[in-house]
Design a protein around this motif. Structure first.
Motif, short mmCIF file in Angstrom:
data_model
loop_
_atom_site.label_atom_id
_atom_site.label_comp_id
_atom_site.label_asym_id
_atom_site.label_seq_id
_atom_site.Cartn_x
_atom_site.Cartn_y
_atom_site.Cartn_z
N TRP A 167 -34.42 38.79 31.48
CA TRP A 167 -34.49 39.68 32.66
C TRP A 167 -35.93 39.89 33.12
O TRP A 167 -36.16 40.24 34.27
CB TRP A 167 -33.83 41.01 32.34
N ALA A 168 -36.88 39.69 32.22
CA ALA A 168 -38.29 39.82 32.59
C ALA A 168 -38.88 38.50 33.07
O ALA A 168 -40.05 38.44 33.44
CB ALA A 168 -39.10 40.34 31.41
N ASN A 169 -38.06 37.44 33.08
CA ASN A 169 -38.57 36.11 33.38
C ASN A 169 -37.78 35.39 34.47
O ASN A 169 -37.79 34.16 34.54
CB ASN A 169 -38.56 35.27 32.09
N GLU A 191 -39.37 36.98 40.15
CA GLU A 191 -39.25 38.41 39.87
C GLU A 191 -39.77 38.76 38.48
O GLU A 191 -39.39 39.76 37.90
CB GLU A 191 -37.78 38.85 40.00
N GLU A 192 -40.66 37.93 37.94
CA GLU A 192 -41.19 38.16 36.60
C GLU A 192 -41.94 39.49 36.53
O GLU A 192 -42.57 39.90 37.49
CB GLU A 192 -42.13 37.03 36.19
N PHE A 193 -41.84 40.12 35.39
CA PHE A 193 -42.66 41.31 35.17
C PHE A 193 -43.16 41.32 33.72
O PHE A 193 -42.62 40.66 32.84
CB PHE A 193 -41.91 42.60 35.51
N ALA A 194 -44.23 42.07 33.50
CA ALA A 194 -44.83 42.15 32.17
C ALA A 194 -43.84 42.76 31.19
O ALA A 194 -43.00 43.60 31.56
CB ALA A 194 -46.10 43.00 32.23
N SER A 195 -43.94 42.34 29.95
CA SER A 195 -43.06 42.87 28.92
C SER A 195 -43.70 42.65 27.56
O SER A 195 -44.57 41.78 27.40
CB SER A 195 -41.68 42.19 28.98
N GLN A 214 -46.81 42.26 21.07
CA GLN A 214 -47.96 42.00 21.93
C GLN A 214 -47.55 42.10 23.38
O GLN A 214 -46.51 41.56 23.77
CB GLN A 214 -48.53 40.60 21.63
N LEU A 215 -48.34 42.80 24.19
CA LEU A 215 -48.02 42.95 25.60
C LEU A 215 -48.41 41.68 26.35
O LEU A 215 -49.58 41.29 26.38
CB LEU A 215 -48.76 44.15 26.19
N PHE A 216 -47.42 41.04 26.95
CA PHE A 216 -47.64 39.85 27.78
C PHE A 216 -47.63 40.27 29.25
O PHE A 216 -46.65 40.84 29.72
CB PHE A 216 -46.54 38.83 27.54
N THR A 217 -48.72 40.06 29.93
CA THR A 217 -48.76 40.38 31.36
C THR A 217 -48.51 39.13 32.17
O THR A 217 -49.01 38.06 31.86
CB THR A 217 -50.12 41.00 31.73
N LYS A 218 -47.72 39.29 33.19
CA LYS A 218 -47.39 38.19 34.08
C LYS A 218 -46.93 38.80 35.39
O LYS A 218 -46.84 40.02 35.52
CB LYS A 218 -46.29 37.31 33.48
N GLY A 219 -46.58 38.03 36.35
CA GLY A 219 -46.12 38.59 37.60
C GLY A 219 -46.07 37.53 38.68
O GLY A 219 -46.20 36.34 38.42
N LYS A 220 -45.85 38.02 39.88
CA LYS A 220 -45.71 37.09 41.00
C LYS A 220 -47.04 36.44 41.32
O LYS A 220 -48.09 37.04 41.16
CB LYS A 220 -45.19 37.85 42.23
#
Length: 327
Positions: free
Chosen positions: A286-288, A292-296, A321-327
Motif C-alpha cells: 500500500w506504500a508502494n 502514490e508511493e509514500f514513506a514508510s 528503518q525509515l525509508f523515504t520516497k515519494g512522487k
C-alpha cells in the motif's frame, strides 16, 4: 543516525553467522584477521565479539580463539502465537519460517483462538513466542494460560502492565519520536496521527505524550492530534473540525492500508490537503503503489526473527528503518 563501527562489525559478523558462512562449531578467523577484513581496530572487533558471545551466538576458548556456538544439537519444538495473518504479513511469515530453520526450531504456529492455543500447549513446546495485540486477550489471561512455559513476548507489548521478564519488542517509542522529528525538520506544524481505533488506547497515548514532550509538542492540540481511519464514515464531524481550518500538512499511522484509505478520502473531500506528507509503518504494497508511493518504516524481518529466536533473557528492542520516497 550514523552507525558506530562496533555495530557495523556486529551486524556484519551476525549476518555471516546467520547465513551459514561459518558452520556451527567452526573456528572464526583471529581478531587481527577480522579487523583487517572489516577495516577496523582489534578493539572494535573485541567489543562486537563480546556482544555476540553474551547473546550466545559465539563461544570463546582462552587458548583456541572464537567458535560458532553449537549449543542446539537437536531441533526443538517451539510454539508461536500470533494474531498477524499470513495474508497481511507475508514477509513476516516468510522470514519467521526461515528464522526457525536457522535457529533449529520446529514451529507450531497458531492464531489467537483459545482452542488452538490450548491444543498447541498440550504438545508441551520448549518455548513460547507471543505476538499478541491488546485486542486479542487480557494480559492476565495470557499469563494464566502460559503459566509453566518459558515465554518470550515479541514484536508487540501493548498493555499498561510492567514489561515481561523476556521480550524482543518493536520500539514504537523510537518510531513515533523519529517520525515526528522527521516532520518537524521538514517544517510541518500541523501533524495528524491516523489510528486504527475509534479511541486512543492507553499504551499509544503514553507513547505519544512521551514523544511530544521530548520534541516540545502538545498532544491533542492542532499541532499534534489524532483521528480514526474510519472517521469519514463513523465520525465525519471530527474530520471536518480537523481539516476545515489549519489542516494538517503531515499524517502518519501504524499501518499502511488505513493511511492509504484515509488519504483517498482526504483527496476526495479536502483536495487542498491532497499533497500532505504521509508516513506509514510497515513498507507494504500500500506504500508502494506506482504514482502514490509514500514513506514508510522498513522492517528487516529476517534480522528481527533472528533476534527473537536467539534471545536469552531480559527485554530487547528492535528498531526498523525509515525509508523515504515519494512522487
Amino acid at each position: 543516525m550514523r552507525q558506530s563501527k562496533t555495530t557495523y562489525v556486529y551486524d556484519a559478523l551476525f549476518e555471516l553467522l546467520r547465513t551459514g558462512s561459518f558452520a556451527p562449531g567452526a573456528k572464526l578467523p583471529s581478531m587481527r584477521q577480522l579487523a583487517d577484513r572489516f577495516g577496523v581496530s582489534t578493539m572494535t572487533v573485541t567489543l562486537a565479539a563480546a556482544k555476540l558471545e553474551k547473546e550466545g551466538v559465539i563461544v570463546r576458548s582462552d587458548r583456541a580463539g572464537l567458535f560458532v556456538a553449537d549449543h542446539r544439537k537437536q531441533y526443538e519444538l517451539d510454539g508461536i502465537i500470533t494474531s498477524i495473518s499470513p495474508e497481511t504479513g507475508a514477509e513476516y511469515y516468510a522470514r519467521m519460517i526461515s528464522g526457525c530453520s536457522h535457529a533449529q526450531v520446529i514451529p507450531m504456529i497458531v492464531g489467537n483462538r483459545k482452542k488452538d492455543i490450548e491444543s498447541m500447549l498440550e504438545k508441551k513446546p520448549v518455548r513460547l513466542f507471543l505476538d499478541f495485540s491488546i485486542w486479542d486477550m487480557p494480559y492476565r489471561e495470557i499469563l494464566r494460560r502460559t503459566r509453566g512455559f518459558e515465554t518470550i513476548f515479541c514484536h508487540r507489548f501493548e498493555w499498561t502492565d510492567a514489561l515481561p521478564g523476556s521480550a524482543v519488542i518493536s520500539d514504537w517509542q523510537f518510531i513515533t519520536t523519529e517520525t515526528l522529528r522527521h516532520f518537524l525538520l521538514r517544517g510541518h506544524k500541523r501533524i495528524l496521527f491516523v489510528s486504527h481505533d475509534e479511541e486512543i488506547r492507553e499504551h499509544k497515548r503514553r507513547n505519544f505524550l512521551c514523544a511530544a514532550k521530548e520534541l516540545g509538542l502538545n498532544f491533542e492540540t492542532p499541532e499534534f492530534q489524532w483521528c480514526c481511519a474510519r472517521d469519514f464514515e463513523v465520525n465525519p464531524e471530527r474530520v471536518q473540525r480537523i481539516f476545515r481550518k489549519d489542516a494538517p500538512t503531515a499524517l502518519f499511522s501504524r499501518g499502511d492500508w488505513p493511511l492509504y484509505r484515509f488519504m483517498q478520502n482526504v483527496r476526495r473531500f479536502f483536495p487542498k490537503s491532497a499533497d500532505a506528507e504521509i508516513v506509514g509503518a510497515y513498507d507494504t504494497e500500500w506504500a508502494n503503489i506506482p504514482g502514490e508511493e509514500f514513506a514508510s518504516w522498513h522492517w528487516d524481518w529476517g534480522k528481527f526473527w533472528d533476534q527473537v529466536f536467539f534471545h536469552q533473557s531480559g527485554v530487547e528492542y528492535y528498531r526498523p528503518q525509515l525509508f523515504t520516497k515519494g512522487k
